[in-house]
Design a protein around this motif. Structure first.
Motif, short mmCIF file in Angstrom:
data_model
loop_
_atom_site.label_atom_id
_atom_site.label_comp_id
_atom_site.label_asym_id
_atom_site.label_seq_id
_atom_site.Cartn_x
_atom_site.Cartn_y
_atom_site.Cartn_z
N GLY A 21 1.02 -1.23 -0.33
CA GLY A 21 -0.05 -0.24 -0.10
C GLY A 21 0.72 1.31 -0.08
O GLY A 21 2.17 1.10 -0.18
N THR A 22 0.11 1.86 0.95
CA THR A 22 0.88 3.56 0.59
C THR A 22 2.31 3.59 1.62
O THR A 22 3.63 4.40 0.51
CB THR A 22 0.26 4.64 1.84
N TYR A 23 3.11 2.47 2.38
CA TYR A 23 4.33 2.69 2.36
C TYR A 23 4.84 1.11 1.97
O TYR A 23 6.22 1.63 2.20
CB TYR A 23 4.71 2.12 3.70
N GLU A 24 4.41 0.93 0.93
CA GLU A 24 5.16 0.07 0.57
C GLU A 24 6.10 0.51 -0.84
O GLU A 24 6.67 1.74 -0.98
CB GLU A 24 4.37 -0.81 -0.80
N ASN A 25 7.38 -0.17 -0.01
CA ASN A 25 8.98 0.61 -0.60
C ASN A 25 9.14 1.36 -0.09
O ASN A 25 10.43 2.39 -0.68
CB ASN A 25 9.25 0.66 -2.34
N ARG A 26 9.10 1.79 1.23
CA ARG A 26 9.52 3.17 1.52
C ARG A 26 10.23 2.51 3.17
O ARG A 26 9.37 1.57 3.72
CB ARG A 26 8.23 3.99 1.63
N PRO A 27 10.99 3.13 3.13
CA PRO A 27 11.51 3.63 5.04
C PRO A 27 10.41 3.74 5.56
O PRO A 27 9.69 4.68 6.01
CB PRO A 27 12.14 4.54 4.57
N LEU A 28 10.05 2.49 6.40
CA LEU A 28 8.75 2.53 7.59
C LEU A 28 9.54 2.00 9.24
O LEU A 28 10.30 0.76 8.86
CB LEU A 28 8.04 1.96 7.06
N LEU A 29 9.50 2.73 9.59
CA LEU A 29 9.54 2.54 11.52
C LEU A 29 8.59 2.32 11.92
O LEU A 29 6.64 3.03 11.37
CB LEU A 29 10.23 3.00 11.91
N LEU A 30 8.31 1.29 13.03
CA LEU A 30 6.70 1.67 14.04
C LEU A 30 7.90 2.31 15.65
O LEU A 30 8.88 2.05 15.90
CB LEU A 30 6.46 0.67 14.70
N LEU A 31 6.98 3.73 15.89
CA LEU A 31 7.87 4.47 16.84
C LEU A 31 6.54 4.14 17.96
O LEU A 31 5.55 4.32 17.57
CB LEU A 31 7.11 6.18 16.60
N THR A 32 6.96 4.14 19.15
CA THR A 32 6.23 3.72 20.05
C THR A 32 6.84 4.79 21.40
O THR A 32 7.47 4.56 21.48
CB THR A 32 6.83 2.10 20.88
N PRO A 45 3.11 4.24 12.51
CA PRO A 45 4.08 4.18 12.01
C PRO A 45 4.21 5.10 11.34
O PRO A 45 3.14 6.03 11.08
CB PRO A 45 3.00 2.97 10.61
N LEU A 46 5.98 5.62 10.98
CA LEU A 46 6.16 6.48 10.56
C LEU A 46 6.96 6.61 9.12
O LEU A 46 7.59 5.32 8.77
CB LEU A 46 6.60 7.53 10.90
N ALA A 47 7.24 6.83 7.95
CA ALA A 47 8.05 7.09 7.02
C ALA A 47 9.16 7.92 8.21
O ALA A 47 9.42 8.22 8.86
CB ALA A 47 7.30 7.41 5.79
N PHE A 48 10.49 7.86 7.73
CA PHE A 48 11.76 8.43 8.45
C PHE A 48 13.29 8.52 7.05
O PHE A 48 12.31 7.43 6.14
CB PHE A 48 12.30 7.46 9.07
N MET A 49 14.28 9.36 7.12
CA MET A 49 15.17 9.47 7.12
C MET A 49 15.62 9.10 7.34
O MET A 49 16.23 9.50 8.55
CB MET A 49 14.79 10.87 6.42
N LYS A 50 16.77 8.93 6.93
CA LYS A 50 17.93 8.30 7.68
C LYS A 50 19.70 9.89 7.72
O LYS A 50 19.59 10.11 6.67
CB LYS A 50 19.52 7.64 6.91
N ASP A 51 20.01 9.65 8.76
CA ASP A 51 20.91 11.34 8.90
C ASP A 51 21.93 10.57 9.63
O ASP A 51 22.05 11.02 11.01
CB ASP A 51 20.20 12.39 9.62
N GLY A 52 22.65 10.01 8.76
CA GLY A 52 24.52 9.57 9.63
C GLY A 52 23.32 8.06 10.33
O GLY A 52 22.64 7.37 10.03
N ASP A 53 23.93 8.14 11.80
CA ASP A 53 23.13 6.65 12.72
C ASP A 53 21.97 7.60 13.47
O ASP A 53 21.20 6.68 14.05
CB ASP A 53 24.16 7.07 14.44
N ARG A 54 21.01 8.71 12.98
CA ARG A 54 20.58 9.32 13.16
C ARG A 54 19.15 8.29 12.05
O ARG A 54 19.30 8.61 11.28
CB ARG A 54 19.87 10.74 13.43
N LEU A 55 17.42 8.24 13.15
CA LEU A 55 16.75 8.28 11.92
C LEU A 55 15.86 9.69 12.13
O LEU A 55 15.75 10.10 13.43
CB LEU A 55 15.61 7.01 12.72
N ILE A 56 15.37 10.26 11.34
CA ILE A 56 14.42 11.65 11.25
C ILE A 56 13.27 10.92 11.08
O ILE A 56 12.52 10.43 9.54
CB ILE A 56 15.24 12.49 9.94
N ILE A 57 12.42 11.58 11.32
CA ILE A 57 10.59 11.41 11.48
C ILE A 57 10.50 12.84 11.35
O ILE A 57 10.76 13.97 11.70
CB ILE A 57 10.03 10.66 12.58
N VAL A 58 9.22 12.85 10.78
CA VAL A 58 8.06 14.51 10.27
C VAL A 58 6.86 14.82 11.13
O VAL A 58 6.25 13.43 10.73
CB VAL A 58 8.46 14.35 8.88
#
Length: 134
Positions: A21-32, A45-58
């Motif tokens: 669906g919407t998140y297919e082939n996209r970077p996805l994580l679960l944030l608790t 569930p959130l899409a994310f982007m990598k920034d070095g060792d960090r994960l960035i969520i919006v």
């Protein structure tokens, strides 16, 4: 939690982080997070982007006039749990501000152009959050 989120979370967990669906082939994580008021656990569930060792969520919430509940939860309780693929780990969530946010926002909107549309729909500055693994 919405039925939509529940289905994504179930699919994510059943398939080692892979969903359709919407998140297919996209970077996805679960944030608790821990609820700011309720103190109960909430998973999103959130899409994310990598920034070095960090994960960035919006915290865009599709450009809604207010921030999503999970954003308020991390401001109140920055210790979170992340599920990434089949891995689960504790992390700290930090709101990115100032010049660092400005630079990262440019990168984020390059990777996820729809976020520029979300920002155009609201007068609030959409928060970026860095997730740092413990």
């Amino acid at each position: 939690m919405s039925d939509w989120n529940t289905k994504i979370i179930e699919e994510f967990r059943a398939n080692g982080g892979k969903v359709g669906g919407t998140y297919e082939n996209r970077p996805l994580l679960l944030l608790t997070t821990t609820g700011a008021k309720s103190k109960q656990q909430h998973t999103t569930p959130l899409a994310f982007m990598k920034d070095g060792d960090r994960l960035i969520i919006v915290a865009s919430m599709l450009g809604a006039p207010k921030n999503p509940a999970w954003y308020h939860n991390i401001v109140a309780h920055p210790e979170v749990t992340i599920e990434l693929g089949s891995e689960t780990f504790p992390a700290t969530a930090t709101v990115i501000e100032g010049e660092q946010r400005t630079q990262l926002w440019a990168r984020t909107t390059e990777e996820f152009p729809i976020l520029a549309d979300h920002q155009a729909k609201t007068t609030r500055q959409i928060p970026l959050i860095a997730i740092t693994r413990h």
